[in-house]
Design an enzyme around this catalytic site. Structure first.
Site, PDB file in Angstrom:
ATOM      1  N   GLU A  29       0.847  -1.289  -0.047  1.00 44.57           N
ATOM      2  CA  GLU A  29      -0.086   0.056  -0.225  1.00 44.57           C
ATOM      3  C   GLU A  29       0.892   1.124   0.124  1.00 44.57           C
ATOM      4  OE1 GLU A  29      -2.257  -0.941   3.340  1.00 44.57           O
ATOM      5  OE2 GLU A  29      -2.872  -2.652   2.648  1.00 44.57           O
ATOM      6  N   GLU A  60      -5.117  -6.210   2.982  1.00 50.31           N
ATOM      7  CA  GLU A  60      -4.195  -7.094   3.203  1.00 50.31           C
ATOM      8  C   GLU A  60      -4.319  -8.461   2.961  1.00 50.31           C
ATOM      9  OE1 GLU A  60      -5.238  -4.427   5.062  1.00 50.31           O
ATOM     10  OE2 GLU A  60      -3.597  -3.218   5.213  1.00 50.31           O
ATOM     11  N   PHE A  83       2.416  -1.220   8.564  1.00 47.22           N
ATOM     12  CA  PHE A  83       2.954  -1.272  10.166  1.00 47.22           C
ATOM     13  C   PHE A  83       2.752  -2.795  10.229  1.00 47.22           C
ATOM     14  CE2 PHE A  83       1.646   2.878   9.802  1.00 47.22           C
ATOM     15  CZ  PHE A  83       2.341   3.524  10.869  1.00 47.22           C
ATOM     16  N   ASP A  85       1.547  -4.288  12.673  1.00 48.84           N
ATOM     17  CA  ASP A  85       0.048  -4.483  13.325  1.00 48.84           C
ATOM     18  C   ASP A  85      -0.985  -4.890  12.441  1.00 48.84           C
ATOM     19  OD1 ASP A  85       0.582  -2.749  16.026  1.00 48.84           O
ATOM     20  OD2 ASP A  85       1.883  -2.192  14.230  1.00 48.84           O
ATOM     21  N   PHE A  86      -0.557  -4.464  11.160  1.00 49.40           N
ATOM     22  CA  PHE A  86      -1.627  -4.976  10.041  1.00 49.40           C
ATOM     23  C   PHE A  86      -1.431  -6.261   9.592  1.00 49.40           C
ATOM     24  CE2 PHE A  86      -1.534  -0.104   8.699  1.00 49.40           C
ATOM     25  CZ  PHE A  86      -1.994   0.233   9.883  1.00 49.40           C
ATOM     26  N   MET A  88      -2.161  -8.801  10.942  1.00 52.20           N
ATOM     27  CA  MET A  88      -3.327  -9.657  11.567  1.00 52.20           C
ATOM     28  C   MET A  88      -4.220  -9.845  10.669  1.00 52.20           C
ATOM     29  SD  MET A  88      -1.782  -8.956  14.288  1.00 52.20           S
ATOM     30  CE  MET A  88      -2.128  -7.307  15.336  1.00 52.20           C
ATOM     31  N   HIS A 129      -0.424   0.580  16.371  1.00 51.59           N
ATOM     32  CA  HIS A 129       0.464   0.581  15.269  1.00 51.59           C
ATOM     33  C   HIS A 129       2.095   0.543  16.134  1.00 51.59           C
ATOM     34  CE1 HIS A 129      -2.832   2.787  13.262  1.00 51.59           C
ATOM     35  NE2 HIS A 129      -2.023   2.739  12.181  1.00 51.59           N
TER      36      HIS A 129
END
Lengths: 326, 327
Positions: A29, A60, A83, A85-86, A88, A129
């Site tokens: 992205e 994602e 990040f 965190d994304f 997931m 984040h």
């Protein structure tokens, strides 16, 4: 030798691999004109064009699965997530698909892809984040997990990651992107499973990962002034892990402290601590093996709270002293 | 959609092959069901009895170089794409001679050499993967098309929507093929989707979408061929929804309380893809009853041999436990 940043070291490895192997491409992205959330891909669109620097929708799930499918068909995709965190949202494709396919299919496929995950706290980005969830990945058979702490290591390990035939999770620390060190312009690779002794010492072995390597080295400088000599080891790759270097060092120093940014509970440092405890180094220990990790809390927004949630240089110094001076 | 056999582009031989493949799938599934009841198959299995026309019709439109991604209910897809039934059966019995050397089982049969990128235990997972395989085809100008099988249940997964959008904006050579068998496990599609046709969702992604009779192998083959031709000529993806019916329960121990026996009987008696197609071929003098019986006899032998092969095959050695985790 010239100095470049951690971010540019990663980019240089990707660019060099893309020049020499047309199967390598990157998708993610805002990696095109924008240059990626942290600027790592800036300029790559100009050199390689939109076919190989693929700007994707915010999807994602699709882009991670797309990387898996392309890799199965002979490409070598690099997937940048903004990040860590994304991840997931992409985990099904990484954990249920990429990591297991070769095994489930009786060895008849392989999934050579690199997933780049900017991770860690310290930038005031709060709980969604700023996480350090590398232990989740290290838990999954079939994944390679890399966590470089210097520009030199980042470049060499990225080249290795791209050329590895397994799915590779590449943790980049957001707080290290602007850090600089000497990096050769020529291509080089750093093998998996080879730890680096960042500093030699006598009294205690610190095994540190990610940004904690830098903090441990700063702590080492301070401790040196007080007559305490610590050895700092950076495993660099969590899977596979260089057990020998860690064990040999602890046999030499007789004390071990594992320092990591992730929540201390069930973090990867627990794995390293267990490894030492189960090894021949146990008989050489003069103190219990210790861990210093993050507090079990979501990463808070307020800068003072955020700092208090993960180990800082002073925390490492204090912890080392408490072990050595016992 | 035209159903008249005279207007089809398929030769008599091709149509007999379609019938044979459908019969082989059904016989395979019946043998699997029996082996499962005998306790010879570990875990579970998902049978596609009643859905043979979607697998065979869709794969009839594909070349050997084209790829498929499949689902948890994937035995039919594998066979239709050209898998050998001996290693399939061996895999179901967990044997070393199976496609996955006994490590994958029913939900993970794959054979990349014939373009089968794998069955999948995760609903809708094949759509993004197929999209990626199609991207590789486009980037390297390989010319192959990817067909992603998925069920009506998968159409409510995020991966479905994300994959259709991605394939559309990149104009990828992929066909999204929904086998709407009316139930996602126990969930009736009419309760889980608030639109008339799943194919209506194509519009949201700027691609063509069609709903077809999934129990008519010729209709399936023709619709898929159009979609495959579009994909191959660079016109991008298509969403096909093929309406069909799963005769058996979802998997093991399904009492099918969520539907009536009358409904099941209606699909079996009036819409059986195999007997309907057989009747048509006989009516049009393409097939005789005698030939039909001969085909079934050959299949019975083939299935018998596959079961024997599987039963006689060795268990995987315990020292293969940690083999093939990494390259």
């Amino acid at each position: 030798m010239r100095e470049i940043t951690y971010a540019n070291a990663i980019k240089e490895a990707m660019v060099q691999e893309m020049r020499s192997n047309e199967d390598v491409f990157i998708l993610g992205e805002d990696i095109g004109v924008f240059g990626g959330a942290f600027g790592v891909t800036s300029g790559m669109l100009d050199e390689f064009g939109p076919e190989r620097v693929r700007n994707t929708p915010i999807s994602e799930s699709a882009i991670s699965g797309c990387a898996v499918g392309a890799a199965m068909m002979g490409m070598r995709p690099i997937l940048e997530l903004q990040f860590s965190d994304f991840v997931m949202i992409a985990l099904d494709n990484i954990v249920n698909q990429a990591a297991k396919m070769r095994y489930m299919f009786g060895g008849k496929t392989h999934v050579p892809m690199v997933v780049r995950l900017p991770s860690g706290s310290g930038l005031g980005m709060a709980a969604q984040h700023s996480q350090s969830l590398e232990a989740w990945m290290a838990h999954v058979p079939g994944l390679i997990v890399i966590q470089p702490s210097t520009p030199y290591d980042a470049k060499g390990l990225m080249k290795t990651a791209i050329n590895n035939d397994n799915p590779v999770i590449f943790y980049e620390h957001k707080g290290l992107y602007n850090s600089k060190s000497d990096v050769p312009e020529d291509e080089y690779d750093i093998p998996l499973g080879v730890a680096d002794v960042k500093k030699e010492g006598e009294d205690l072995t610190v095994i540190a990962t990610g940004i904690m390597v830098q903090r441990s080295l700063q702590a080492a400088e301070q401790l040196e002034k007080e007559g305490i000599s610590i050895e700092v080891i950076d495993p660099r790759t969590l899977v596979p892990l260089d057990k020998e270097t860690i064990i040999e060092s602890v046999i030499k120093t007789n004390r071990a402290l594992v320092v990591y940014e992730a929540v201390e509970r069930s973090g990867y440092g627990a794995e390293i601590a267990s490894l030492i405890g189960e090894s021949e180094a146990f008989d050489f220990l003069d103190a219990p093996i210790s861990r210093l990790g993050g507090i079990a809390t979501p990463i808070p927004y307020n800068p003072s709270l955020e700092k208090a949630a993960v180990p800082q240089v002073e925390d490492i110094i204090e912890k080392v002293k408490s072990i050595v001076q016992k | 959609m035209v159903n008249n056999l005279e207007e089809t582009i398929y030769s008599n031989q091709q149509m007999k092959k379609m019938l044979t493949d459908m019969m082989l799938i059904r016989s395979f599934e019946e043998a699997v069901e029996k082996l499962f009841q005998e306790g010879k198959i570990p875990g579970t299995m998902h049978l596609c009895i009643g859905q043979e026309a979607t697998a065979v019709g869709a794969c009839a439109a594909l070349t050997d170089e084209d790829k498929i991604t499949s689902t948890h209910r994937g035995h039919g897809h594998s066979i239709a794409k050209g898998a050998e039934i001996k290693p399939m059966m061996a895999e179901l019995l967990g044997k070393a001679t199976g496609y996955g050397k006994g490590k994958g089982g029913s939900m993970h049969i794959a054979d990349l050499t014939i373009g089968n990128l794998g069955a999948n235990g995760i609903v809708a997972a094949g759509l993004p993967i197929g999209t990626g395989a199609a991207l590789a085809s486009q980037m390297k100008k390989k010319g192959y098309v990817v067909l992603c099988f998925f069920g009506d249940g998968a159409a409510n997964e995020g991966a479905f929507h994300e994959a259709l959008n991605l394939a559309s904006i990149w104009n990828l050579p992929v066909v999204f093929f929904c086998e709407n068998n009316q139930y996602g496990m126990s969930g009736p599609v009419k309760e889980m989707v608030n639109i008339e046709h799943i194919s209506d969702r194509a519009k949201s992604y700027g691609i063509p979408g069609f709903t077809i009779n999934g129990n008519d192998v010729i209709e399936v083959a023709k619709a898929t061929q159009e979609a495959v031709d579009r994909a191959r000529s660079g016109e991008g993806p298509t969403l096909i929804e093929a309406e069909t019916y799963r005769w058996r329960g979802h998997s093991r121990s399904d009492a099918r309380k969520y539907r009536t026996r009358e409904e099941e009987k209606d699909w079996r008696n009036t819409k059986d893809p195999i007997s309907k197609f057989k009747e048509r071929l006989i009516e049009e003098s393409i097939l005789t009853e005698k030939e039909f019986l001969e085909i079934q006899k050959t299949i019975d032998t083939e299935i018998h041999e596959a079961v024997s092969f599987a039963e006689e095959s060795p268990e995987p050695s315990l020292d293969t436990l940690e083999v093939d985790i990494y390259v």
